[in-house]
Scaffold this active site. Structure first.
Site, PDB file in Angstrom:
ATOM      1  N   THR A  12       0.807  -1.225   0.000  1.00 61.06           N
ATOM      2  CA  THR A  12       0.000   0.000   0.000  1.00 61.06           C
ATOM      3  C   THR A  12       0.839   1.273   0.000  1.00 61.06           C
ATOM      4  O   THR A  12       0.317   2.351  -0.265  1.00 61.06           O
ATOM      5  CB  THR A  12      -0.931   0.026   1.240  1.00 61.06           C
ATOM      6  OG1 THR A  12      -0.117  -0.233   2.394  1.00 61.06           O
ATOM      7  CG2 THR A  12      -2.018  -1.017   1.136  1.00 61.06           C
ATOM      8  N   GLY A  13       2.133   1.181   0.319  1.00 62.73           N
ATOM      9  CA  GLY A  13       2.987   2.372   0.373  1.00 62.73           C
ATOM     10  C   GLY A  13       3.399   2.830  -1.018  1.00 62.73           C
ATOM     11  O   GLY A  13       3.077   2.190  -2.032  1.00 62.73           O
ATOM     12  N   VAL A  15       6.390   2.970  -2.396  1.00 66.11           N
ATOM     13  CA  VAL A  15       7.326   2.047  -3.054  1.00 66.11           C
ATOM     14  C   VAL A  15       6.586   0.753  -3.418  1.00 66.11           C
ATOM     15  O   VAL A  15       6.768   0.196  -4.503  1.00 66.11           O
ATOM     16  CB  VAL A  15       8.554   1.772  -2.156  1.00 66.11           C
ATOM     17  CG1 VAL A  15       9.445   0.697  -2.765  1.00 66.11           C
ATOM     18  CG2 VAL A  15       9.365   3.054  -1.950  1.00 66.11           C
ATOM     19  N   ARG A  39      -3.632  -3.013  10.007  1.00 65.58           N
ATOM     20  CA  ARG A  39      -4.670  -1.981   9.764  1.00 65.58           C
ATOM     21  C   ARG A  39      -5.349  -2.198   8.410  1.00 65.58           C
ATOM     22  O   ARG A  39      -6.513  -1.863   8.208  1.00 65.58           O
ATOM     23  CB  ARG A  39      -4.043  -0.578   9.751  1.00 65.58           C
ATOM     24  CG  ARG A  39      -3.424  -0.133  11.049  1.00 65.58           C
ATOM     25  CD  ARG A  39      -2.812   1.261  10.923  1.00 65.58           C
ATOM     26  NE  ARG A  39      -1.620   1.292  10.063  1.00 65.58           N
ATOM     27  CZ  ARG A  39      -0.389   0.994  10.458  1.00 65.58           C
ATOM     28  NH1 ARG A  39      -0.183   0.644  11.714  1.00 65.58           N
ATOM     29  NH2 ARG A  39       0.637   1.044   9.629  1.00 65.58           N
ATOM     30  N   CYS A 149      18.865   5.188  -2.152  1.00 68.74           N
ATOM     31  CA  CYS A 149      18.693   5.645  -3.545  1.00 68.74           C
ATOM     32  C   CYS A 149      19.811   6.577  -4.009  1.00 68.74           C
ATOM     33  O   CYS A 149      20.274   6.485  -5.156  1.00 68.74           O
ATOM     34  CB  CYS A 149      17.340   6.327  -3.704  1.00 68.74           C
ATOM     35  SG  CYS A 149      16.899   7.374  -2.313  1.00 68.74           S
ATOM     36  N   GLU A 202      21.079  10.326   5.892  1.00 74.27           N
ATOM     37  CA  GLU A 202      21.376  10.106   4.481  1.00 74.27           C
ATOM     38  C   GLU A 202      22.889  10.159   4.203  1.00 74.27           C
ATOM     39  O   GLU A 202      23.437   9.300   3.506  1.00 74.27           O
ATOM     40  CB  GLU A 202      20.636  11.162   3.646  1.00 74.27           C
ATOM     41  CG  GLU A 202      20.605  10.873   2.168  1.00 74.27           C
ATOM     42  CD  GLU A 202      19.580   9.817   1.788  1.00 74.27           C
ATOM     43  OE1 GLU A 202      18.926   9.248   2.679  1.00 74.27           O
ATOM     44  OE2 GLU A 202      19.443   9.569   0.583  1.00 74.27           O
ATOM     45  N   HIS A 242      17.033  12.175  -8.186  1.00 76.11           N
ATOM     46  CA  HIS A 242      18.093  12.745  -7.353  1.00 76.11           C
ATOM     47  C   HIS A 242      19.223  13.206  -8.275  1.00 76.11           C
ATOM     48  O   HIS A 242      19.752  12.407  -9.064  1.00 76.11           O
ATOM     49  CB  HIS A 242      18.636  11.707  -6.373  1.00 76.11           C
ATOM     50  CG  HIS A 242      17.696  11.356  -5.243  1.00 76.11           C
ATOM     51  ND1 HIS A 242      16.465  11.965  -5.042  1.00 76.11           N
ATOM     52  CD2 HIS A 242      17.833  10.457  -4.236  1.00 76.11           C
ATOM     53  CE1 HIS A 242      15.893  11.452  -3.956  1.00 76.11           C
ATOM     54  NE2 HIS A 242      16.705  10.534  -3.458  1.00 76.11           N
ATOM     55  N   THR A 328      13.016   6.521  -7.017  1.00 74.76           N
ATOM     56  CA  THR A 328      12.053   5.486  -6.607  1.00 74.76           C
ATOM     57  C   THR A 328      11.950   4.339  -7.625  1.00 74.76           C
ATOM     58  O   THR A 328      11.322   3.333  -7.326  1.00 74.76           O
ATOM     59  CB  THR A 328      10.647   6.086  -6.371  1.00 74.76           C
ATOM     60  OG1 THR A 328      10.268   6.850  -7.520  1.00 74.76           O
ATOM     61  CG2 THR A 328      10.636   6.962  -5.136  1.00 74.76           C
TER      62      THR A 328
HETATM   63  N1  LIG Z   1      16.177   2.364  -1.785  1.00 73.12           N
HETATM   64  C1  LIG Z   1      15.789   3.552  -1.341  1.00 73.12           C
HETATM   65  O1  LIG Z   1      16.538   4.471  -1.183  1.00 73.12           O
HETATM   66  C2  LIG Z   1      14.421   3.769  -0.986  1.00 73.12           C
HETATM   67  C3  LIG Z   1      13.923   2.975  -0.020  1.00 73.12           C
HETATM   68  N2  LIG Z   1      12.732   3.205   0.489  1.00 73.12           N
HETATM   69  C4  LIG Z   1      12.331   2.329   1.572  1.00 73.12           C
HETATM   70  O2  LIG Z   1      11.208   1.572   1.161  1.00 73.12           O
HETATM   71  C5  LIG Z   1      10.377   1.331   2.282  1.00 73.12           C
HETATM   72  C6  LIG Z   1       8.962   1.798   1.971  1.00 73.12           C
HETATM   73  O3  LIG Z   1       8.912   3.206   1.794  1.00 73.12           O
HETATM   74  P1  LIG Z   1       7.514   3.937   1.494  1.00 73.12           P
HETATM   75  O4  LIG Z   1       6.790   3.191   0.429  1.00 73.12           O
HETATM   76  O5  LIG Z   1       7.845   5.377   1.309  1.00 73.12           O
HETATM   77  O6  LIG Z   1       6.758   3.747   2.888  1.00 73.12           O
HETATM   78  P2  LIG Z   1       5.197   3.913   3.213  1.00 73.12           P
HETATM   79  O7  LIG Z   1       5.153   4.407   4.623  1.00 73.12           O
HETATM   80  O8  LIG Z   1       4.508   4.680   2.156  1.00 73.12           O
HETATM   81  O9  LIG Z   1       4.649   2.387   3.183  1.00 73.12           O
HETATM   82  C7  LIG Z   1       4.984   1.481   4.176  1.00 73.12           C
HETATM   83  C8  LIG Z   1       4.308   0.130   3.947  1.00 73.12           C
HETATM   84  O10 LIG Z   1       4.612  -0.727   5.044  1.00 73.12           O
HETATM   85  C9  LIG Z   1       3.372  -1.168   5.651  1.00 73.12           C
HETATM   86  N3  LIG Z   1       3.566  -1.262   7.090  1.00 73.12           N
HETATM   87  C10 LIG Z   1       3.756  -0.261   7.974  1.00 73.12           C
HETATM   88  N4  LIG Z   1       3.842  -0.764   9.237  1.00 73.12           N
HETATM   89  C11 LIG Z   1       3.689  -2.105   9.136  1.00 73.12           C
HETATM   90  C12 LIG Z   1       3.695  -3.177  10.068  1.00 73.12           C
HETATM   91  N5  LIG Z   1       3.863  -2.962  11.374  1.00 73.12           N
HETATM   92  N6  LIG Z   1       3.514  -4.439   9.610  1.00 73.12           N
HETATM   93  C13 LIG Z   1       3.350  -4.669   8.301  1.00 73.12           C
HETATM   94  N7  LIG Z   1       3.339  -3.703   7.356  1.00 73.12           N
HETATM   95  C14 LIG Z   1       3.517  -2.434   7.763  1.00 73.12           C
HETATM   96  C15 LIG Z   1       2.343  -0.134   5.285  1.00 73.12           C
HETATM   97  O11 LIG Z   1       1.052  -0.710   5.350  1.00 73.12           O
HETATM   98  P3  LIG Z   1      -0.269   0.145   5.793  1.00 73.12           P
HETATM   99  O12 LIG Z   1      -0.713   0.916   4.575  1.00 73.12           O
HETATM  100  O13 LIG Z   1      -1.242  -0.914   6.181  1.00 73.12           O
HETATM  101  O14 LIG Z   1       0.152   1.030   6.910  1.00 73.12           O
HETATM  102  C16 LIG Z   1       2.780   0.204   3.863  1.00 73.12           C
HETATM  103  O15 LIG Z   1       2.323  -0.780   2.978  1.00 73.12           O
HETATM  104  C17 LIG Z   1      11.026   2.062   3.474  1.00 73.12           C
HETATM  105  O16 LIG Z   1      11.828   1.132   4.180  1.00 73.12           O
HETATM  106  C18 LIG Z   1      11.890   3.114   2.805  1.00 73.12           C
HETATM  107  O17 LIG Z   1      12.968   3.512   3.608  1.00 73.12           O
HETATM  108  C19 LIG Z   1      11.945   4.191  -0.013  1.00 73.12           C
HETATM  109  C20 LIG Z   1      12.384   5.020  -1.035  1.00 73.12           C
HETATM  110  C21 LIG Z   1      13.668   4.856  -1.604  1.00 73.12           C
HETATM  111  N1  LIG Z   2      16.436   8.737   2.315  1.00 75.95           N
HETATM  112  C1  LIG Z   2      16.048   8.650   0.913  1.00 75.95           C
HETATM  113  C2  LIG Z   2      15.012   7.579   0.712  1.00 75.95           C
HETATM  114  C3  LIG Z   2      15.141   6.362   1.572  1.00 75.95           C
HETATM  115  O1  LIG Z   2      14.162   5.783   1.967  1.00 75.95           O
HETATM  116  O2  LIG Z   2      16.376   5.966   1.882  1.00 75.95           O
HETATM  117  P1  LIG Z   2      16.722   4.619   2.665  1.00 75.95           P
HETATM  118  O3  LIG Z   2      16.225   3.481   1.844  1.00 75.95           O
HETATM  119  O4  LIG Z   2      18.212   4.599   2.786  1.00 75.95           O
HETATM  120  O5  LIG Z   2      16.041   4.687   4.005  1.00 75.95           O
HETATM  121  C4  LIG Z   2      15.538  10.017   0.482  1.00 75.95           C
HETATM  122  O6  LIG Z   2      15.050  10.680   1.343  1.00 75.95           O
HETATM  123  O7  LIG Z   2      15.590  10.394  -0.675  1.00 75.95           O
END
Ligand SMILES: NC(=O)C1=CN([C@@H]2O[C@H](COP(=O)(O)OP(=O)(O)OC[C@H]3O[C@@H](n4cnc5c(N)ncnc54)[C@H](OP(=O)(O)O)[C@@H]3O)[C@@H](O)[C@H]2O)C=CC1
Ligand SMILES: N[C@@H](CC(=O)OP(=O)(O)O)C(=O)O
Length: 351
Positions: A12-13, A15, A39, A149, A202, A242, A328
């Site tokens: 749902t997030g 990513v 939830r 990223c 970061e 970025h 992303t």
């Molecule tokens: N490689 C990179 O640099 C990047 C990495 N990321 C990483 O990707 C991940 C996701 O980011 P993003 O999509 O922005 O996050 P979001 O907050 O938008 O989404 C988080 C997801 O995790 C779920 N979640 C939250 N809490 C729980 C729990 N306790 N148990 C199970 N599921 C849970 C949420 O479900 P619900 O909707 O039900 O709350 C939702 O599906 C993060 O770890 C972030 O750091 C992100 C961007 C770039």
């Molecule tokens: N920190 C990165 C995104 C991210 O989620 O990084 P990481 O996967 O290292 O937590 C940004 O803000 O652009």
């Protein structure tokens, strides 16, 4: 070849939605399960989240019922994890213990010495950490991670230079898109008409992950390269992409022309193998003096290539250039899916 059933954890997030969009029509993988927090579990995908991307909403899976993020309910051969780093701490190992190969975006396990921190063009040999990981942890499955990223974009440009010359020192200043902070992320009143000089943790991540990615595997464990990296990270009012200003000290002090030639000629393993998510050209070298630009270049190749321009002499370190990549796609969902494609193609998993 029949497609491998996969789960998207945290679907749902923002990513998670990118995973679903990329996997909806993937030649190697087929979505079998979508999970979220308690939830959201039990609701349909459409009810539980607002679709925030272009293209077919919910990847055509809007009526799919979300499962809890538990291996008993959602085990598949492979899982793509878009979980926050907190929940990832317990959930990802539980899936790995249940025999699932987890491709994670979360920072939680990236620096563990038996966990591959992978960019397929840069360090495909780090798949060799998996036997150690399984032996040490007693898992049938595994955890494989993709980097931060900003780091991903940086190492795509540094890797060919490291292979050809050897990287000694790097100074990098980033201008990072707001999408990197997730949704809703930075308040519009803070970022509109502004730049912010701090993104939590970061700079530290870029400084340690870069040497790790350009390092080696020795005796089954990861060993970081001793290069020196200094990062300054800024948030700017850009949606996706970025940008990075990079100055680098290379062994032998090559000329800008030599650097451009090496970058343009680079054809690493994913491009040789023709993996489905690999861009035809890993690093696009621009010669126009006003490129790369976020708005014009970042969506090229589905956001999977990186862009280098303005390669020129640096009076401090020798070479400097402008760099751009999609945070992303290449930096998150696309990078993770390419990791899985590589692992399958190299028979490191699912063989
Ligand atoms: N490689 C990179 O640099 C990047 C990495 N990321 C990483 O990707 C991940 C996701 O980011 P993003 O999509 O922005 O996050 P979001 O907050 O938008 O989404 C988080 C997801 O995790 C779920 N979640 C939250 N809490 C729980 C729990 N306790 N148990 C199970 N599921 C849970 C949420 O479900 P619900 O909707 O039900 O709350 C939702 O599906 C993060 O770890 C972030 O750091 C992100 C961007 C770039
Ligand atoms: N920190 C990165 C995104 C991210 O989620 O990084 P990481 O996967 O290292 O937590 C940004 O803000 O652009």
């Amino acid at each position: 070849m029949s497609r491998i059933p996969v789960a998207v954890l945290g679907a749902t997030g923002v990513v998670g939605q990118r995973f679903v969009r990329r996997l909806a029509d993937h030649p190697m993988f087929e979505i079998a399960a979508l999970t979220a927090s308690d939830r959201s579990a039990g609701k349909t995908y459409r009810e539980a989240c607002e679709w925030r991307l272009d293209g077919e909403p919910y990847g055509g899976l809007g009526d799919r019922v979300l499962l809890p993020s538990e291996p008993e309910k959602a085990a598949c051969a492979v899982a793509f994890s878009a979980l926050d780093s907190g929940p990832a701490k317990d959930i990802e190992p539980a899936f790995a213990a249940a025999g699932v190969h987890v491709f994670s975006n979360a920072a939680t396990y990236r620096m563990d010495l038996d966990v591959p921190l992978l960019v397929p063009e840069v360090n495909p040999g780090h798949l060799a950490l998996l036997p150690t990981q399984r032996q040490r942890r007693g898992w049938k499955g595994s955890i494989l991670t993709n980097p931060n990223c900003t780091t991903t974009v940086l190492v795509m440009a540094l890797a060919p230079l490291h292979e050809a010359f050897g990287v000694e020192t790097v100074l990098m200043t980033s201008m990072q898109a707001v999408s990197g902070a997730g949704y809703p992320g930075v308040a519009s009143l803070d970022i509109m008409g502004n730049v912010l000089p701090h993104i939590r943790n970061e700079e530290e991540k870029v400084e340690v992950e870069t040497g790790r990615l350009l390092g080696q595997v020795e005796n089954g464990l990861a060993v970081s390269d001793p290069m020196t990296v200094s990062a300054l990270c800024w948030r700017v009012p850009v949606l996706e992409g970025h940008s990075e200003s990079v100055s680098v000290k290379l062994k032998g002090d090559p000329t800008p022309d030599q650097v451009r030639e090496v970058l343009a000629a680079w054809k690493p393993l994913p491009q040789q193998l023709g993996l489905p998510s690999a861009p035809a050209v890993a690093v696009r070298v621009h010669t126009a003096e006003n490129r790369p630009q976020v708005r014009r270049d970042v969506e090229m190749d589905g956001g999977m290539s990186v862009h280098v321009g303005r390669v020129r002499p640096c009076p401090v370190l020798g070479i400097k250039f402008a760099l751009l990549g999609h945070n992303t796609e290449r930096g998150a969902a696309g990078g993770s899916i390419l990791n899985a494609e590589l692992a399958v193609a190299r028979k490191a998993i699912c063989s």
